[in-house]
Scaffold this motif. Structure first.
Motif, mmCIF file in Angstrom:
data_model
loop_
_atom_site.group_PDB
_atom_site.id
_atom_site.type_symbol
_atom_site.label_atom_id
_atom_site.label_comp_id
_atom_site.label_asym_id
_atom_site.label_seq_id
_atom_site.Cartn_x
_atom_site.Cartn_y
_atom_site.Cartn_z
ATOM 1 N N ASP A 171 -1.728 38.806 17.201
ATOM 2 C CA ASP A 171 -2.416 40.045 17.556
ATOM 3 C C ASP A 171 -3.524 39.732 18.567
ATOM 4 O OD1 ASP A 171 -3.479 42.589 17.627
ATOM 5 O OD2 ASP A 171 -4.645 42.311 15.810
ATOM 6 N N THR A 172 -3.288 40.096 19.815
ATOM 7 C CA THR A 172 -4.243 39.764 20.873
ATOM 8 C C THR A 172 -5.336 40.811 21.037
ATOM 9 O OG1 THR A 172 -2.837 40.773 22.541
ATOM 10 C CG2 THR A 172 -2.561 38.411 22.147
ATOM 11 N N LYS A 173 -5.213 41.937 20.351
ATOM 12 C CA LYS A 173 -6.193 43.012 20.508
ATOM 13 C C LYS A 173 -7.595 42.569 20.099
ATOM 14 C CE LYS A 173 -6.644 47.899 19.686
ATOM 15 N NZ LYS A 173 -6.036 49.079 19.090
ATOM 16 N N LYS A 174 -7.693 41.776 19.027
ATOM 17 C CA LYS A 174 -9.016 41.347 18.576
ATOM 18 C C LYS A 174 -9.626 40.287 19.485
ATOM 19 C CE LYS A 174 -6.705 38.684 15.016
ATOM 20 N NZ LYS A 174 -6.560 38.543 13.581
ATOM 21 N N VAL A 212 -3.899 31.863 24.422
ATOM 22 C CA VAL A 212 -4.924 32.629 23.708
ATOM 23 C C VAL A 212 -5.911 31.691 23.036
ATOM 24 C CG1 VAL A 212 -5.346 34.317 21.885
ATOM 25 C CG2 VAL A 212 -3.362 34.580 23.379
ATOM 26 N N VAL A 213 -5.430 30.640 22.401
ATOM 27 C CA VAL A 213 -6.314 29.687 21.723
ATOM 28 C C VAL A 213 -7.250 29.018 22.723
ATOM 29 C CG1 VAL A 213 -6.394 27.529 20.417
ATOM 30 C CG2 VAL A 213 -4.746 29.296 19.802
ATOM 31 N N LYS A 214 -6.709 28.608 23.851
ATOM 32 C CA LYS A 214 -7.553 27.967 24.870
ATOM 33 C C LYS A 214 -8.621 28.923 25.387
ATOM 34 C CE LYS A 214 -4.157 24.620 26.451
ATOM 35 N NZ LYS A 214 -3.340 24.139 27.577
ATOM 36 N N ARG A 215 -8.261 30.186 25.575
ATOM 37 C CA ARG A 215 -9.242 31.180 26.025
ATOM 38 C C ARG A 215 -10.340 31.378 24.989
ATOM 39 N NH1 ARG A 215 -8.653 35.192 29.988
ATOM 40 N NH2 ARG A 215 -7.729 34.155 31.769
ATOM 41 N N VAL A 216 -9.942 31.492 23.725
ATOM 42 C CA VAL A 216 -10.932 31.700 22.664
ATOM 43 C C VAL A 216 -11.851 30.490 22.564
ATOM 44 C CG1 VAL A 216 -11.257 31.995 20.183
ATOM 45 C CG2 VAL A 216 -9.524 33.336 21.367
ATOM 46 N N LEU A 217 -11.299 29.301 22.613
ATOM 47 C CA LEU A 217 -12.142 28.105 22.536
ATOM 48 C C LEU A 217 -13.054 27.979 23.746
ATOM 49 C CD1 LEU A 217 -9.656 25.454 21.116
ATOM 50 C CD2 LEU A 217 -11.465 26.641 19.896
ATOM 51 N N SER A 218 -12.572 28.358 24.907
ATOM 52 C CA SER A 218 -13.363 28.221 26.132
ATOM 53 C C SER A 218 -14.453 29.277 26.273
ATOM 54 C CB SER A 218 -12.457 28.292 27.362
ATOM 55 O OG SER A 218 -11.558 27.232 27.376
ATOM 56 N N PHE A 219 -14.140 30.525 25.923
ATOM 57 C CA PHE A 219 -15.060 31.616 26.210
ATOM 58 C C PHE A 219 -15.521 32.400 24.990
ATOM 59 C CE2 PHE A 219 -12.285 31.164 29.988
ATOM 60 C CZ PHE A 219 -13.244 30.724 30.880
ATOM 61 N N GLY A 220 -14.921 32.164 23.842
ATOM 62 C CA GLY A 220 -15.240 32.944 22.656
ATOM 63 C C GLY A 220 -16.467 32.442 21.926
ATOM 64 N N GLY A 221 -17.032 33.336 21.147
ATOM 65 C CA GLY A 221 -18.155 32.982 20.296
ATOM 66 C C GLY A 221 -17.660 32.460 18.958
ATOM 67 N N ILE A 222 -18.601 32.123 18.116
ATOM 68 C CA ILE A 222 -18.267 31.510 16.838
ATOM 69 C C ILE A 222 -17.440 32.436 15.951
ATOM 70 C CG2 ILE A 222 -20.403 32.155 15.663
ATOM 71 C CD1 ILE A 222 -18.612 28.786 15.369
ATOM 72 N N PHE A 223 -17.675 33.751 16.018
ATOM 73 C CA PHE A 223 -16.916 34.674 15.181
ATOM 74 C C PHE A 223 -15.445 34.737 15.601
ATOM 75 C CE2 PHE A 223 -21.282 36.285 14.689
ATOM 76 C CZ PHE A 223 -21.389 36.123 13.317
ATOM 77 N N LEU A 224 -15.178 34.709 16.899
ATOM 78 C CA LEU A 224 -13.784 34.692 17.366
ATOM 79 C C LEU A 224 -13.104 33.374 16.997
ATOM 80 C CD1 LEU A 224 -13.721 36.324 20.916
ATOM 81 C CD2 LEU A 224 -12.786 37.216 18.797
ATOM 82 N N ILE A 225 -13.831 32.292 17.125
ATOM 83 C CA ILE A 225 -13.271 30.982 16.796
ATOM 84 C C ILE A 225 -12.982 30.897 15.300
ATOM 85 C CG2 ILE A 225 -13.748 28.506 16.764
ATOM 86 C CD1 ILE A 225 -15.416 29.044 19.367
ATOM 87 N N SER A 234 -6.709 32.656 11.150
ATOM 88 C CA SER A 234 -5.383 33.203 11.444
ATOM 89 C C SER A 234 -4.319 32.119 11.609
ATOM 90 C CB SER A 234 -5.419 34.030 12.724
ATOM 91 O OG SER A 234 -6.257 35.125 12.589
ATOM 92 N N LEU A 235 -4.639 31.078 12.358
ATOM 93 C CA LEU A 235 -3.631 30.071 12.701
ATOM 94 C C LEU A 235 -3.707 28.803 11.863
ATOM 95 C CD1 LEU A 235 -3.740 30.236 16.593
ATOM 96 C CD2 LEU A 235 -2.124 31.327 15.059
ATOM 97 N N GLY A 236 -4.844 28.554 11.271
ATOM 98 C CA GLY A 236 -5.042 27.303 10.542
ATOM 99 C C GLY A 236 -5.698 26.268 11.425
#
Length: 76
Positions: free
Chosen positions: A2-5, A25-38, A44-46
């Protein structure tokens, strides 16, 4: 996946796109996301799947501070 979140870090992807590669998606979240997204991503993925994708990243794909934090503390 689910990419909406994760829309905050997928700003250049048209809304409603569902066929994104999981590692993208994982690389984007790790690169630009905050702690809550991470945290949500790990839930979600483990942690093992996220760690495997992180290990495939080049150190230059992410800021040095984040890279060192993930490598030495979060994804140990």
């Amino acid at each position: 996946m689910d990419t909406k979140k994760y829309s905050l870090v997928l700003w250049d992807v048209p809304e409603g796109t569902t066929d994104l590669d999981e590692s993208f998606v994982v690389k984007r979240v790790l690169s630009f996301g905050g702690i809550f997204l991470i945290k949500d991503l790990i839930k979600s993925l483990g942690i093992e799947r996220v760690k495997a994708i992180f290990d495939s990243m080049k150190p230059t794909e992410i800021s040095p501070k984040k890279y060192n934090f993930f490598k030495n503390f979060l994804l140990v």
